[in-house]
Structure formats: structure tokens, C-alpha cells
Design a protein around this motif. Structure first.
Motif, PDB file in Angstrom:
ATOM      1  N   TRP A   1     -15.611  10.179   6.715  1.00  0.00           N
ATOM      2  CA  TRP A   1     -14.631  10.793   7.603  1.00  0.00           C
ATOM      3  C   TRP A   1     -13.479  11.420   6.832  1.00  0.00           C
ATOM      4  N   VAL A   2     -13.062  10.787   5.752  1.00  0.00           N
ATOM      5  CA  VAL A   2     -11.984  11.357   4.944  1.00  0.00           C
ATOM      6  C   VAL A   2     -12.439  12.661   4.305  1.00  0.00           C
ATOM      7  N   MET A   3     -13.663  12.686   3.777  1.00  0.00           N
ATOM      8  CA  MET A   3     -14.186  13.901   3.158  1.00  0.00           C
ATOM      9  C   MET A   3     -14.381  15.003   4.212  1.00  0.00           C
ATOM     10  N   ARG A   4     -14.760  14.610   5.410  1.00  0.00           N
ATOM     11  CA  ARG A   4     -14.949  15.602   6.469  1.00  0.00           C
ATOM     12  C   ARG A   4     -13.619  16.256   6.839  1.00  0.00           C
TER      13      ARG A   4
ATOM     14  N   VAL B   1     -10.866  16.392   4.906  1.00  0.00           N
ATOM     15  CA  VAL B   1     -10.260  17.085   3.752  1.00  0.00           C
ATOM     16  C   VAL B   1     -11.400  17.607   2.881  1.00  0.00           C
ATOM     17  N   PRO B   2     -11.889  18.812   3.151  1.00  0.00           N
ATOM     18  CA  PRO B   2     -13.064  19.323   2.429  1.00  0.00           C
ATOM     19  C   PRO B   2     -12.829  19.548   0.937  1.00  0.00           C
ATOM     20  N   GLN B   3     -11.565  19.537   0.489  1.00  0.00           N
ATOM     21  CA  GLN B   3     -11.300  19.683  -0.957  1.00  0.00           C
ATOM     22  C   GLN B   3     -11.701  18.439  -1.736  1.00  0.00           C
ATOM     23  N   ILE B   4     -11.951  17.331  -1.041  1.00  0.00           N
ATOM     24  CA  ILE B   4     -12.417  16.116  -1.715  1.00  0.00           C
ATOM     25  C   ILE B   4     -13.886  16.300  -2.097  1.00  0.00           C
ATOM     26  N   VAL B   5     -14.195  16.156  -3.378  1.00  0.00           N
ATOM     27  CA  VAL B   5     -15.561  16.350  -3.863  1.00  0.00           C
ATOM     28  C   VAL B   5     -16.218  15.034  -4.267  1.00  0.00           C
ATOM     29  N   SER B   6     -15.458  13.928  -4.238  1.00  0.00           N
ATOM     30  CA  SER B   6     -16.008  12.652  -4.682  1.00  0.00           C
ATOM     31  C   SER B   6     -15.211  11.516  -4.061  1.00  0.00           C
ATOM     32  N   VAL B   7     -15.940  10.513  -3.535  1.00  0.00           N
ATOM     33  CA  VAL B   7     -15.298   9.286  -3.056  1.00  0.00           C
ATOM     34  C   VAL B   7     -16.005   8.106  -3.706  1.00  0.00           C
ATOM     35  N   GLN B   8     -15.209   7.222  -4.325  1.00  0.00           N
ATOM     36  CA  GLN B   8     -15.735   6.087  -5.075  1.00  0.00           C
ATOM     37  C   GLN B   8     -15.194   4.791  -4.494  1.00  0.00           C
ATOM     38  N   GLN B   9     -15.879   3.692  -4.786  1.00  0.00           N
ATOM     39  CA  GLN B   9     -15.400   2.353  -4.457  1.00  0.00           C
ATOM     40  C   GLN B   9     -15.331   1.524  -5.734  1.00  0.00           C
ATOM     41  N   ASN B  10     -14.130   1.079  -6.068  1.00  0.00           N
ATOM     42  CA  ASN B  10     -13.951   0.176  -7.198  1.00  0.00           C
ATOM     43  C   ASN B  10     -13.760  -1.238  -6.662  1.00  0.00           C
ATOM     44  N   VAL B  11     -14.470  -2.203  -7.246  1.00  0.00           N
ATOM     45  CA  VAL B  11     -14.457  -3.577  -6.746  1.00  0.00           C
ATOM     46  C   VAL B  11     -13.576  -4.437  -7.641  1.00  0.00           C
TER      47      VAL B  11
END
Length: 471
Positions: free
Chosen positions: A243-246, A248-258
Motif C-alpha cells: 500500500w505504501v508503494m502504491r 508513493v510510486p517513487q518508492i522502488v524497494s521496500v525491505q524488512q529488517n528484523v
């Protein structure tokens, strides 16, 4: 810091309590962190946001044996240095201690800060320091942020921890952030509330979402988002990412750090790609860069480019010469040097940064770079017998500066030029004194304002072999 101004308050002016319990004091100077300093009942009083020459009303937030911390409540007599703050959250956030100061006075403060750090070291007291290189863009320059998440009266807040507490202060549309960062923060805040995601509480150590990391490429207008969570989550975080990428289309990568630890370290060891590219592509100066979610990179691209250009100019490498880049990170300096050198060897402790540096060498078609991961002092010992004498060595350590063993090891290689890039004038001065004792002299000192509105200052120093420091 004994910084005086033309508007020093009259000596002996009475400090008194107001009828509403506030204390009136006169600010004498700024300390090295940019906090206003006053004296009250034999104690030093620190006040964020107060400027030299001002009379202010404060509330006392902390009382120690020799020091008190006050919160600025009212400005009774303003300093000519003061300007209207562009930040609506300044009094609550307190992250930018110089935000209310006119920019030329900020540069003067930073010039004095470097000068005073050098002046306390006998070997450096006569070294000339060039005027600070100010930023063309003193606002909106920050391209990388690490923000805490929390709730206040049921509302999602995203920002920084208040000093000495677990309370998150919402930084809102921070004037230091690149506009794309502020847009992403706004969307993330709305989506966390809409999806009712359980935020981590550092006191109870319960909850899922801990931190929000954002990196922006100004050159490409793209961004990478990393959500730091207390445990692996393949249900809620992927939905949030989508949903965040949808939005804000300028986002090209979403990661999860644990990060399952109970401490205040932000990043854990494991990073999982949720959606999009594994890395963010960027460009600084003449070099294209590939930046991973957890790799460190300078937050001010324009000023970083000026530093890289200066280092390359001062190095003056020839195509048959070797260069060393210590604490090389993702290779920004090394790759600029490689355009002139025969070979460049970079050393970095963080393995993921070394991976990025190697990829960046390929990306820029620079086959004369070699990057090594490990302890700097140990690797220098190994390199002493495996490479020719380096002509230039660049040191770009963290705030703590260099270990004495590293300085001795570099000096033993006898490079004709050393270039030291520092973010801490105190440790820089300490290390320069050691290098002078090891046979080097300071030829040029250039402070660069990498972090406008804050008390931080970057300094680049050129050293050459032989003699003592020059005027």
C-alpha cells in the motif's frame, strides 16, 4: 566552548524566578553541541534553542550536582543572530540546535568549533584553517533518515526519541528532510493507522513495528523504505509495503529488517526484501552508486560531492600509483580516486558495505578497485607485504576517530599524502597530533558544512611527509 558575541549580557545581571515558576537567565555562549549555556547558583545551565546574548525564561527539567538542563519557554531579549525558525516541531524535537540561528552565524560557530579543537592541541595551534564551505541548500538536504515509531494519545507519531526518554516526538514535515522523505512519512503514518499495526513499545518490549528507515536518490527521484520489526512478519508488513508503494510510486524497494534485541540498536542482522529492487541506485559527483538497505552513506549528497572532489584534487594521483581508502563504506571516495590511480584498495568493517563497494566498482566500470572486509589494523599489516607503497592514504573513520595502531600502521607505509576526513573535530585534532609525531605535517584544513542547522561539522585535512605542521 568560550564563544563570545557582540551582545554579551551585562555581568552580574540578577537571575530570578518569575511568578509562574519560570527562571530567567542570560545565555553566555554555545557549547560544542550548540546548546545555550548560562550560570545559575553556581551551576551550568544548558538550554536547547537559546542563543548567546539572549535573556530567556526557562523551566528546569533536570537538576544535577553541577549542571541543570532547562527547557526554553520564552525569549525575553532576542539575539540579532536569531531568525524565525522554519521548523514547527523545534521546541519539542530539539534535534537541530542551530535551526533558529541565521546561516552565516552557523558557519561562524562551526569555524570556531574546529579552531578551538585545534587550539587545545599544541601541535596544531598554528595550523591555518580555511573558511567553512557552506551549503548551497541548507534545508531539504537530508536524503537518509532513521525514525522511531510510537503512539501519543492514540495518534501515530513518527520522529525522534525525546532526550533521555522513550517518548517519540513527531517531527512532522521536517524542513531538513528531502521532500520525498516527508511524503513517505505521511503515507506510512496513515497506513499504520488504517491497518492498525501493533507498534513496538521499548518499555514493555511488545509490539511489531519498531523503526522506519528511508533513503532517497535525489539524482533519480527514487526511494527505498525499510521497516524494522521485532520479529519476522510475512503477513502484515508485506501488505503495508504494497500500500505504501502504491501511494508513493517513487518508492522502488521496500525491505524488512528484523531486530529482536531489547536494546536501543536500530538495525538487526537480517534484512528481507518485501517488494521491489534489492538496492537503491544513486549518483554522487561522477560516480554511480548502489546502496543497500543497511549500508551507511552520507546524508547530504551535494556536500558529499564537494568532499569527494576535494579529496581527488588533493590526492593528485597518477595512473601508476596506489591509493588506500580506510573506512571506505560503499566506496564513494575510493571510486573517485580510481579514476586517476593505478589501483585503489578500500578497507571496511561492514561486509554489506564492501559488497556494495564491489558492485559499485563494476557499475562504474572501474576494474582497478579492490575492497576488503575486516579489521583495519589487521588488514593493513597484511597489505604491507602484498602491495606496493601507497602514494595516498585516505582515512574516513567514524566519530571515535582512528585507533593509534591504525595511524601507526598507515604511517609505516609512508604514503606521500594522507587525507583525513572527519566528522568530529575533537578526535580529528587528537589523531592529527599523532600523525605529526609520526612524521607528517598539515598542509591544508577545509571544514565543510555537511549538516546545516545542527552543530556537526565535517573537516578534510591534507597531510604530507616531513617536518612539523605549517602555518
Amino acid at each position: 566552548m568560550s564563544r563570545q558575541t557582540e551582545n554579551q549580557p551585562a555581568a552580574g545581571r540578577q537571575r530570578r524566578k518569575t511568578s509562574c515558576g519560570l527562571v530567567e537567565i542570560d545565555i553566555e555562549r554555545l557549547n560544542s553541541d550548540g546548546l545555550g549555556v548560562a550560570r545559575r547558583q553556581g551551576k551550568e545551565v544548558l538550554v536547547a534553542g537559546a542563543l548567546p546574548g539572549e535573556r530567556v525564561a526557562i523551566s528546569i527539567e533536570h537538576e544535577g550536582q553541577r549542571r541543570e538542563v532547562g527547557r526554553l519557554q520564552r525569549i525575553l531579549e532576542p539575539s540579532p543572530m536569531r531568525r524565525p525558525s522554519p521548523c514547527k516541531s523545534l521546541s519539542a524535537c530539539q534535534g537541530c540546535s542551530l535551526m533558529s540561528m541565521h546561516y552565516p552565524q552557523q558557519l561562524r560557530f562551526k569555524q570556531d568549533k574546529v579552531q578551538e579543537a585545534f587550539g587545545r592541541v599544541p601541535e596544531l595551534k598554528d595550523v591555518a584553517i580555511q573558511p567553512v564551505l557552506g551549503a548551497d541548500q541548507p534545508l531539504g538536504y537530508r536524503t537518509s533518515v532513521k525514525l522511531a515509531l510510537g503512539r501519543h494519545k492514540g495518534r501515530i507519531v513518527i520522529g525522534l526519541y525525546r532526550r533521555g526518554s522513550h517518548d517519540v516526538v513527531d517531527t512532522g514535515a521536517c524542513p531538513l528532510h528531502h521532500p520525498l522523505i516527508n511524503r513517505i512519512v505521511e503515507v506510512v503514518r496513515d497506513e499504520i493507522a488504517r491497518q492498525d499495526i501493533y507498534l513496538y513499545n521499548p518499555v514493555s518490549r511488545r509490539g511489531l513495528l519498531r523503526y522506519l528507515l528511508i533513503k532517497v536518490s535525489p539524482a533519480n527521484g527514487k526511494a527505498m523504505v525499510t521497516f524494522v520489526t521485532s520479529q519476522k512478519d510475512f503477513k502484515r508488513i508485506p501488505i503495508l509495503a504494497k500500500w505504501v508503494m502504491r501511494k508513493v510510486p517513487q518508492i522502488v524497494s521496500v525491505q524488512q529488517n528484523v531486530n529482536a534485541s531489547g536494546g536501543n540498536v536500530i538495525l538487526g542482522r537480517e534484512t528481507l526484501r518485501m517488494i521491489g529492487q534489492p538496492d537503491l541506485f544513486d549518483q554522487v559527483g561522477d560516480i554511480r552508486l548502489r546502496i543497500s538497505p543497511t549500508s551507511f552513506f552520507q546524508v547530504n549528497h551535494a556536500q558529499a560531492a564537494r568532499i569527494y572532489s576535494l579529496v581527488r584534487q588533493w590526492a593528485a594521483l597518477r595512473d601508476n600509483e596506489y591509493a588506500l581508502d580506510l573506512y571506505c563504506g560503499i566506496g564513494g571516495i575510493a571510486l573517485h580516486l580510481a579514476r586517476d590511480a593505478g589501483q585503489v584498495v578500500g578497507i571496511e568493517m561492514v561486509e554489506e558495505a564492501v559488497r556494495n563497494a564491489q558492485q559499485n566498482a563494476v557499475l562504474n566500470q572501474l576494474g582497478n578497485c579492490r575492497f576488503l572486509a575486516g579489521d583495519t589494523a589487521h588488514l593493513l599489516e597484511d597489505l604491507a607485504t602484498s602491495i606496493p607503497q601507497p602514494a595516498v592514504a585516505v582515512l574516513n573513520p567514524p566519530r571515535g576517530g582512528c585507533q593509534t595502531e591504525v595511524l601507526q600502521a598507515v604511517a609505516s607505509l609512508q604514503p606521500r599524502v594522507m587525507i583525513y576526513v572527519s566528522c568530529n573535530p575533537e578526535t580529528l585534532a587528537r589523531d592529527l597530533a599523532e600523525l605529526i609525531r609520526l612524521g607528517y605535517r598539515c598542509d591544508a584544513v577545509q571544514p565543510v558544512d555537511m549538516f546545516p542547522q545542527t552543530a556537526h561539522i565535517e573537516t578534510v585535512v591534507r597531510l604530507s611527509r616531513g617536518g612539523h605542521s605549517q602555518k
